[in-house]
Design a protein around this motif. Structure first.
Motif: not given
Ligand SMILES: CCCCCCCCCCCCCCCCCCCCCCCCCC(=O)SCCNC(=O)CCNC(=O)[C@H](O)C(C)(C)COP(=O)(O)OP(=O)(O)OC[C@H]1O[C@@H](n2cnc3c(N)ncnc32)[C@H](O)[C@@H]1OP(=O)(O)O
Ligand SMILES: NC(=O)C1=CN([C@@H]2O[C@H](COP(=O)(O)OP(=O)(O)OC[C@H]3O[C@@H](n4cnc5c(N)ncnc54)[C@H](OP(=O)(O)O)[C@@H]3O)[C@@H](O)[C@H]2O)C=CC1
Length: 516
Positions: A136-141
């Motif tokens: 999710l952290l990756m997705a937010s970028q």
């Protein structure tokens, strides 16, 4: 023209768990229905001595992908395997790969998980919770990201009886668990695990519930949806009926029943067998991916992918059909005994069956193997089957009600063409036909048995049936002979039966003589 298929055209799609059961079917469908998609990134780790490339090559050259190669001949160029281990920080993805993923991805399907019921808490949290948070952290970028589809399970809240399409809070915050796992040692973790999971039946369902909470907490402004499939079984229609390739869920037990290893199992016959075909279980996320990206719902939606409330089938009906198919149409090769199964709800009867019909014959067979100088194996196999059966017992003796409001709403939003191409309406499923194809698929694709061997397998079952009758008759005669020798009561019963038969025959003979 399918609107959903057109939507995926030109897209860059990231799939985790693409080498798994659902992941492979998802990838196959995407390539088959949207051959003009730009690229599918898959996060893969080397496994069992195979490199990433060898793993991808094996998948693309499997029977499952035969139709894809016709529709999308350059499929090899459209798949990009990225080295990743979801157990590691940043998934151990290289900087260049990470850069490409962050800048290009349009849609994410997060399927990777550990599905073992007996995994350690540390590993299950790492994969089902921490890795989800990391993704999710990756997705937010990802500036181009349009939708993030998280695959959970309908059993993530199996401690409840009625389950709505909402996220239920877990008693302990996922963040607290992740933090404490960092400094606790393995022995302590395993000690506290039962206290943490409370009324969840296993670590898998508990960590999937934690995973959902993480998705909710870390959703930021992402466009996310959660899909909850129930027990995922072989394909119903696509790319062809009956495809299955792992021994999870019902598959191991179906084989055990077909081979005559498993003669009884603790099951409530009328409990709902909430199976969902794998092609249905991936059509829904594909439709949801389109809906979430195009309609951008205000809140995160949860979709139940279950069959129980729309087209219920119980374990009794399912078990009878599985056995009938093995016995009459499609027997397995070299069966140990005839396929037969008893459903019992009592613990005592289960223990009895396990001792008499499972463990004792396995020990006797191993003794025979030992006498003939061969490797002992039956006791090990039997113990493995009984362990699996006991792990699945929880799900075989309960029924749940899953509301399917969001799923039905989505169904009504689709065009008739999309309803056909991305069918997830289980009301159209004919269970008997499905189970027949499922059993055939288990034989053909999972056990890789040759269909030409069916006549021989039928002969083998016939021999087993004759041995069974002979054995039972001999046993009856021996027991009866011993009883007559030792008990006056048995002698009286025997005398009564013999004289009754004699009188009956005399009367029959006399009356027929009179007629003449
Ligand atoms: C009427 C009915 C009554 C029937 C009456 C009688 C029968 C009548 C007919 C039947 C009726 C029909 C319905 C039946 C009921 C179904 C119930 C389903 C409920 C499912 C609920 C699921 C709910 C949640 C759904 C979800 O949300 S998600 C997914 C669910 N998750 C799982 O289903 C994982 C579970 N399993 C494990 O957790 C682990 O399996 C564990 C169990 C710990 C063991 O573990 P262990 O003993 O270690 O054994 P394995 O490691 O598994 O392997 C063991 C050996 O098989 C080998 N092998 C692994 N692969 C393969 C492979 N391809 N091909 C070949 N071999 C393989 C491996 O090499 C190893 O051999 P070896 O190396 O020893 O020589
Ligand atoms: N099967 C079922 O009955 C149901 C499944 N689900 C859910 O569907 C999803 C997919 O399940 P299913 O396909 O059956 O599971 P599988 O076990 O078949 O696949 C799991 C996938 O996750 C990958 N994976 C596991 N660990 C790692 C890791 N450390 N790094 C990278 N990849 C990893 C596996 O890769 P590798 O091949 O390398 O091991 C594999 O591709 C899961 O989220 C599950 O909870 C929900 C309901 C029912």
């Amino acid at each position: 023209m399918s609107v959903i298929a057109a939507f995926y055209g030109g897209k860059s799609i990231l799939i985790t768990g693409a080498t798994g059961f659902l992941g492979k079917v998802l990838m196959e469908k995407l390539f088959r229905t949207s051959p003009d998609l730009k690229v599918i990134y898959i996060l893969v780790r080397p496994k069992a001595g195979q490199t990433l490339q060898q793993r991808v090559f094996q998948i693309l050259n499997s029977k499952l992908f035969e139709k894809v190669k016709e529709v999308c001949p350059n499929v090899h160029e459209k798949i990009r395997a990225i080295y990743a281990d979801l157990n590691q920080n940043d998934f151990a993805i290289s900087k260049e790969d990470m850069q490409e993923l962050l800048s290009c991805t349009n849609i994410i399907f997060h399927c990777a998980a550990t599905v073992r019921f007996d995994d350690t808490l540390r590993h299950a949290v790492q994969l089902n919770v921490t890795a989800t948070r990391q993704l999710l952290l990756m997705a937010s970028q990802m500036p181009k990201l349009e939708a993030f589809i998280h695959i959970s399970t309908a059993y993530s809240n199996c401690n409840l009886k009625h389950i709505d399409e909402v996220i239920y809070p877990c008693p302990v915050e996922p963040k607290k668990i992740i933090d404490s796992l960092e400094w606790l040692d393995d022995a302590i973790i395993e000690e506290i695990a039962p206290k943490l999971i409370r009324d969840w039946p296993n670590i898998y369902t508990y960590t999937k519930a934690l995973g959902e909470m993480v998705v909710q907490q870390e959703s930021r402004n992402l466009n996310i949806a959660i899909i909850r499939p129930s027990i995922v079984g072989a394909t119903w229609q696509e790319p062809f009926p009956g495809w299955v390739d792992n021994i999870n869920g019902p598959n191991g037990l179906i084989i055990a029943a077909g081979k005559g290893f498993l003669l009884a199992i603790k099951t409530t016959p009328m409990a709902v067998a909430d199976l969902i075909p794998v092609d249905t279980a991936i059509n829904l996320p594909l439709a949801v991916g389109w809906y979430a990206a195009v309609h951008r719902p205000k809140s995160m939606l949860v979709y139940h992918c279950t069959s129980g409330n729309l087209n219920p089938c119980n374990w009794d009906k399912m078990g009878v059909q599985v056995l009938a198919t093995f016995e009459i149409q499609i027997p397995l090769e070299r069966a140990f005994r005839r396929p037969y199964a008893d459903f019992t709800t009592s613990n005592f009867t289960t223990q009895y069956w396990n001792a008499i019909s499972h463990q004792a014959p396995a020990i006797i067979y191993d003794f025979y193997l030992w006498l003939t100088g061969r490797k002992l194996r039956m006791t090990k196999v039997m113990n493995q089957i009984l362990r699996t059966a006991s792990m699945l017992e929880y799900f075989l003796n309960r029924s749940w009600e899953w509301s399917t409001y969001n799923t039905e709403m989505l169904m009504s939003e689709l065009s008739p063409e999309d309803q056909r191409v991305f069918n997830f309406d289980v009301r159209q499923l004919n269970w008997l036909e499905y189970i027949e194809n499922y059993v055939l698929g288990v034989k053909k694709y999972l056990l890789k048995e040759d269909m030409a061997g069916i006549p021989e397998a039928k002969q083998h079952l016939k021999r087993l049936r004759n041995i069974h009758y002979l054995f039972n008759t001999a046993l009856f005669l021996i027991v009866w002979r011993l009883l007559i020798a030792r008990s006056q009561m048995a002698r009286n019963v025997w005398f009564f039966i013999v004289s009754f038969c004699y009188k009956f025959l005399s009367y029959f003979r006399a009356s027929s003589t009179l007629k003449v």
